[in-house]
Design an enzyme around this catalytic site. Structure first.
Site, PDB file in Angstrom:
ATOM      1  N   GLY A  62       6.732 -15.638   1.541  1.00 58.44           N
ATOM      2  CA  GLY A  62       6.190 -14.455   2.207  1.00 58.44           C
ATOM      3  C   GLY A  62       7.054 -13.257   1.901  1.00 58.44           C
ATOM      4  O   GLY A  62       8.012 -13.340   1.122  1.00 58.44           O
ATOM      5  N   CYS A  63       6.694 -12.132   2.498  1.00 57.52           N
ATOM      6  CA  CYS A  63       7.431 -10.895   2.253  1.00 57.52           C
ATOM      7  C   CYS A  63       7.281 -10.031   3.494  1.00 57.52           C
ATOM      8  O   CYS A  63       6.183  -9.929   4.051  1.00 57.52           O
ATOM      9  CB  CYS A  63       6.826 -10.188   1.036  1.00 57.52           C
ATOM     10  SG  CYS A  63       7.549  -8.570   0.698  1.00 57.52           S
ATOM     11  N   GLY A  76       0.844  -1.200   0.000  1.00 56.12           N
ATOM     12  CA  GLY A  76       0.000   0.000   0.000  1.00 56.12           C
ATOM     13  C   GLY A  76       0.874   1.244   0.000  1.00 56.12           C
ATOM     14  O   GLY A  76       0.492   2.285  -0.537  1.00 56.12           O
ATOM     15  N   HIS A 132      11.142  -6.445  -6.351  1.00 55.16           N
ATOM     16  CA  HIS A 132      10.945  -5.236  -5.516  1.00 55.16           C
ATOM     17  C   HIS A 132      11.530  -4.003  -6.206  1.00 55.16           C
ATOM     18  O   HIS A 132      10.983  -2.909  -6.101  1.00 55.16           O
ATOM     19  CB  HIS A 132      11.621  -5.405  -4.151  1.00 55.16           C
ATOM     20  CG  HIS A 132      10.762  -6.087  -3.125  1.00 55.16           C
ATOM     21  ND1 HIS A 132       9.527  -5.619  -2.753  1.00 55.16           N
ATOM     22  CD2 HIS A 132      10.965  -7.207  -2.386  1.00 55.16           C
ATOM     23  CE1 HIS A 132       9.006  -6.411  -1.829  1.00 55.16           C
ATOM     24  NE2 HIS A 132       9.852  -7.394  -1.583  1.00 55.16           N
ATOM     25  N   HIS A 139      12.510 -12.730  -6.054  1.00 52.21           N
ATOM     26  CA  HIS A 139      11.594 -11.922  -5.230  1.00 52.21           C
ATOM     27  C   HIS A 139      12.176 -10.516  -5.009  1.00 52.21           C
ATOM     28  O   HIS A 139      11.485  -9.516  -5.199  1.00 52.21           O
ATOM     29  CB  HIS A 139      11.380 -12.660  -3.901  1.00 52.21           C
ATOM     30  CG  HIS A 139      10.515 -11.956  -2.913  1.00 52.21           C
ATOM     31  ND1 HIS A 139       9.336 -12.485  -2.440  1.00 52.21           N
ATOM     32  CD2 HIS A 139      10.650 -10.759  -2.285  1.00 52.21           C
ATOM     33  CE1 HIS A 139       8.799 -11.647  -1.567  1.00 52.21           C
ATOM     34  NE2 HIS A 139       9.578 -10.593  -1.450  1.00 52.21           N
ATOM     35  N   GLU A 140      13.459 -10.458  -4.640  1.00 55.05           N
ATOM     36  CA  GLU A 140      14.086  -9.150  -4.358  1.00 55.05           C
ATOM     37  C   GLU A 140      14.246  -8.325  -5.638  1.00 55.05           C
ATOM     38  O   GLU A 140      14.052  -7.106  -5.620  1.00 55.05           O
ATOM     39  CB  GLU A 140      15.434  -9.333  -3.664  1.00 55.05           C
ATOM     40  CG  GLU A 140      15.383 -10.045  -2.313  1.00 55.05           C
ATOM     41  CD  GLU A 140      14.373  -9.462  -1.340  1.00 55.05           C
ATOM     42  OE1 GLU A 140      14.136  -8.250  -1.363  1.00 55.05           O
ATOM     43  OE2 GLU A 140      13.795 -10.261  -0.570  1.00 55.05           O
TER      44      GLU A 140
END
Ligand code: ZN
Length: 216
Positions: free
Chosen positions: A132-133, A32, A179, A175-176
């Site tokens: 997860g994160c 968010g 980001h 995953h990173e």
């Protein structure tokens, strides 16, 4: 609704001054936050040894350690620069059930810094596992990831490095990397597999439980 009101009351009490600490933060921003959706900027090579970038790397390591994570990217601590860190210690692995270590292919990864990284897929076969994160605190979901990738980047000294990662380490790296492009695993997860990791505890506590956004 009730919980939201409580949080808003808390914010009204603390006041806007509470949010004035500037990034890099010592906490992980949550889904968010617009920072998580920005494409991060490359780091100028001649700035890698600057105080600003070296402090940012130190802060990433600090937050990684504090949260006991295996990967952390600059946008997650509020800085839109193309840097991430990863590592998987033997101590962390010792706390994971042996069966999971085996099926996930979790191995020790020394602490590594990746500046302006690029990713090349080595093995295009995909493995679907739950992940997860720290920016989606309290939840996990199944995500399909490539089995093996190679990350080419500059390290904290500004030297070029190329490393191949398989299985779980390859998952962390993918995953990173995402980001840094303003993407989250929730964009590509199997939506039906999304779960609150505390769902059983919520029943045991008769609902009186909160998701911790900061480690003890
Ligand atoms: Zn993450």
């Amino acid at each position: 609704m009730g919980v939201t009101r409580k949080i808003l009351n808390w914010y009204a009490r603390i006041g806007p001054s509470h949010g004035k600490k500037l990034p890099p933060y010592e906490h992980v921003v949550q889904i968010g936050d617009p920072m998580l959706r920005k494409a991060s900027e490359p780091v100028a090579v001649d700035k890698i040894k600057s105080e600003e970038i070296q402090k940012l790397i130190k802060k990433l390591k600090y937050v990684l350690d504090k949260y006991g994570s295996v990967g952390m990217s600059a946008p997650q601590i509020g800085v839109n620069k193309r840097i991430f860190v990863m590592r998987q210690t033997a101590l962390q692995i010792a706390s994971i059930p042996k069966e999971s270590v085996k099926t996930r292919g979790i191995t020790v990864v020394p602490f590594s810094v990746f500046i302006n990284p690029t990713l090349k897929v080595i093995d295009y076969s995909k493995v679907t596992l739950s992940e997860g994160c720290e920016s989606v605190q309290g939840y996990t979901a199944e995500v399909a990831r490539y089995k093996e990738v190679e990350i080419t980047a500059l390290n904290a000294e500004g030297d070029s490095t190329s490393t191949k990662y398989k299985d779980w380490a390859a998952r962390i790296a993918q995953h990173e990397m995402e980001h840094l492009d303003g993407k989250l695993y929730t964009d590509i997860m199997d939506r039906k597999s999304l779960q609150c990791i505390f769902w059983e505890e919520v029943n045991l506590a008769k609902g009186k439980l909160a998701i911790p956004f900061y480690p003890d």
